[in-house]
Design an enzyme around this catalytic site. Structure first.
Site, PDB file in Angstrom:
ATOM      1  N   LYS A  68       0.852  -1.190   0.150  1.00  0.00           N
ATOM      2  CA  LYS A  68      -0.123  -0.026   0.086  1.00  0.00           C
ATOM      3  C   LYS A  68       0.966   1.283   0.012  1.00  0.00           C
ATOM      4  O   LYS A  68       2.041   1.174   0.355  1.00  0.00           O
ATOM      5  CB  LYS A  68      -1.005   0.062   1.126  1.00  0.00           C
ATOM      6  CG  LYS A  68      -1.975  -0.957   1.286  1.00  0.00           C
ATOM      7  CD  LYS A  68      -2.725  -0.731   2.564  1.00  0.00           C
ATOM      8  CE  LYS A  68      -4.175  -1.807   2.771  1.00  0.00           C
ATOM      9  NZ  LYS A  68      -4.911  -1.838   1.572  1.00  0.00           N
ATOM     10  N   ARG A  82     -10.403 -11.272   2.351  1.00  0.00           N
ATOM     11  CA  ARG A  82     -11.346 -12.213   1.621  1.00  0.00           C
ATOM     12  C   ARG A  82     -10.534 -13.915   1.920  1.00  0.00           C
ATOM     13  O   ARG A  82     -11.206 -14.771   1.855  1.00  0.00           O
ATOM     14  CB  ARG A  82     -11.456 -12.015   0.048  1.00  0.00           C
ATOM     15  CG  ARG A  82     -10.260 -11.941  -0.635  1.00  0.00           C
ATOM     16  CD  ARG A  82     -10.741 -11.211  -1.990  1.00  0.00           C
ATOM     17  NE  ARG A  82     -10.881  -9.566  -1.867  1.00  0.00           N
ATOM     18  CZ  ARG A  82     -11.107  -8.838  -2.700  1.00  0.00           C
ATOM     19  NH1 ARG A  82     -11.390  -9.342  -3.923  1.00  0.00           N
ATOM     20  NH2 ARG A  82     -11.371  -7.547  -2.346  1.00  0.00           N
TER      21      ARG A  82
END
Ligand code: BES
Ligand code: MN
Ligand code: ZN
Length: 503
Positions: free
Chosen positions: A282, A356
């Protein structure tokens, strides 16, 4: 660590002009002239001070407005704080929560210690509960990491709701008790979310869950990496690969409040204690906020605390897969293919789509409990910012019943949710050319494609998913939610489970 119970919430029976304490709170409806015997007497004894603030438009009972008075000589309290709750017609429970949040900060500024809410005849148990929740949450602060003992010192406040008689008190006290338990659970969630990742590692999170289980009355089992390997949770292990120091854990919490053998409701919370993005790193700006990527886990742990303390008559299991998401020489790489617990293969397009992956294995593990329903909650996708922003959380799922129950819980708690569709297009978007699935469907419909991915790992149980990315962090400050972790989802889940009917 600061104690969870810094405030005492009680009820008492008595008369507003005689009750002893620091500040007496009197709630006023908007655009209603100061009527009623209490305001009339106060006005009379203050030689018209009350009618003056009304006449000068300084106070009209608007939601979250206040007017402070010195109590007349001979009264048991020093101050009287009139607080607006808004218009009487169609008034919402949340108005009481907000007003109490406003009051809690007003009182904190004034350093008042004992606060009394005049119950009048209109405060039923639900409104009393809302007041206590709002008061508890409005003035909440994270003090764990302050070093100055003066700053850390907790004022020992007593907040009581004044009731006209025993009968009113009997009803009101139940609401006060519920409000105190729920307020404490939301505060606990905020505190967990606030902890930085160097203090709150996966192992530490598991230890905290154990401590809370012991304190509040639910059992906690923790799987270490060896046991996670035995469970073949390949997706969780893949995310943990980059962490040379801090190993993953899988936390299993169980509360048996229902009849023996009743199929449980299973909660699943994302517990990424820090999300760097992994090799798909990120940007540095605001990356520190990713210490809060375990907020889903904080929500389910705190919900367990509350339902156990409230003795909700339901069996509930909560599962937390917890790991960091780090880049390293051993880390998962884009292009890698991993096998999840249910046997499906996943092509890793982006290592930053890690939530996820760990939820996938937990959703499959949930089958072990033959659940009547499964609800997962996670800071899953940045795309929520463009869907609903900070105002509410997207929900998606396979069961209209579960989604309806979440909507009902949402209405009662004012934690807003809105359903997004799980269209087949989104499932198609998550198919891989060389494996079964990809872990990222790119930018379009990011929140829905993440849910479509999760759907590939559920059993044949009814399922709903709550994406709390962004609603987990209050950006500026609201009446009962200071800037920082909001605890969104705790009240929603408690309310939903407390009203649960066998499916
Ligand atoms: N933890 C993030 C989601 C997130 C972002 C939460 C911002 C709160 C604020 C999640 O793991 C993530 O990085 N998701 C990616 C997925 C993408 C790579 C498919 C996202 O949403 O950008
Ligand atoms: Mn991520
Ligand atoms: Zn994440």
């Amino acid at each position: 660590m600061a104690s969870l119970k810094s405030k005492n919430f009680l009820t008492q029976v008595g008369d507003a002009t005689k009750v002893v304490g620091d500040t007496l709170i009197y709630l006023c409806y908007e655009s209603e002239a100061p009527s009623g015997s209490f305001l009339k007497q106060l006005d009379f004894e203050t030689e018209g001070a009350v009618s003056a603030v009304y006449a000068n438009d300084e106070f009209a009972g608007k939601l979250n407005s206040t007017a402070l008075f010195r109590a007349p000589a001979g009264w048991g309290v020093r101050n009287i704080l009139l607080t607006g709750v808004g218009k009487r017609a169609g008034i919402k429970l949340d108005n009481f929560r907000q007003a109490a949040g406003t009051i809690s900060r007003h009182v904190a500024v004034k350093k008042a210690e004992d606060v009394i809410f005049d119950c009048q005849s209109e405060l039923d148990a639900n409104r009393a509960q809302a007041l206590v929740e709002g008061y508890r949450l409005g003035s909440w602060k994270m003090l764990d990491y302050k070093s100055d003992p003066e700053v850390k010192k907790e004022t020992n406040q007593t907040i009581s709701v004044l009731c006209a008689n025993r009968k009113v008190e009997n009803k009101t006290s139940k609401g006060v008790e519920r409000g105190a338990i729920i307020g404490a659970a939301v505060s606990q969630c905020r505190r967990l979310a606030f902890h930085p990742s160097n203090y709150l590692t996966p192992a530490k999170l598991a230890e905290k869950a154990k401590g809370l289980g012991k304190r509040d009355g639910f059992s906690v089992k923790v799987l270490n990496v060896t046991q996670i390997e035995k469970e073949r949770m390949g997706a969780l292990l893949a995310v943990n690969k980059g962490s040379s120091e801090n190993q993953a854990r899988f936390i299993i919490m169980q509360y048996d409040g229902g009849r023996k053998g009743q199929a449980p409701v299973v909660l699943v919370g994302k517990g990424v204690t820090f999300d760097t993005g992994g090799i798909s790193l990120k940007p540095g700006m605001n990356m520190y906020e990713m210490k809060g990527d375990m907020t889903g886990s904080a929500v389910v742990i705190s919900t367990m605390s509350a339902i156990a303390r409230l003795k909700v008559k339901l069996n509930v299991v909560a599962l937390v897969p917890t790991t960091e998401n780090m880049p390293s020489g051993d880390a998962l790489k884009p292009g890698d293919i991993v096998t999840a617990r249910n046997g499906k293969t996943i092509e890793i397009i982006n290592t930053d789509a890690e939530g996820r992956l760990i939820l996938a294995d937990a959703l499959d593990y949930a089958n072990k409990f033959n659940p009547q329903a499964v609800i997962d909650i996670a800071t899953l996708t940045g795309a929520t910012l463009f869907a609903l922003g900070y105002a509410g959380a997207p929900i998606l799922g396979t069961s209209k019943t579960v989604l309806d129950r979440l909507r009902a819980g949402s209405k009662a708690t004012a934690e807003k949710v809105w359903e997004l569709p799980l269209w087949p297009e989104f499932t198609t978007q998550m198919k891989s050319a060389i494996a079964d699935l990809v872990n990222s469907g790119g930018r379009p419909a990011g929140t829905a494609t993440a849910a479509a991915f999760l759907k590939e790992f559920i059993g044949d149980y009814p399922w709903a998913h709550i994406d709390i990315a962004y609603v987990d962090l209050e950006p500026s400050g609201q009446p009962y939610s200071p800037k920082g972790p909001s605890g969104f989802g705790v009240r929603l889940l408690i309310e939903t489970l407390a009203n649960w009917k066998q499916m």
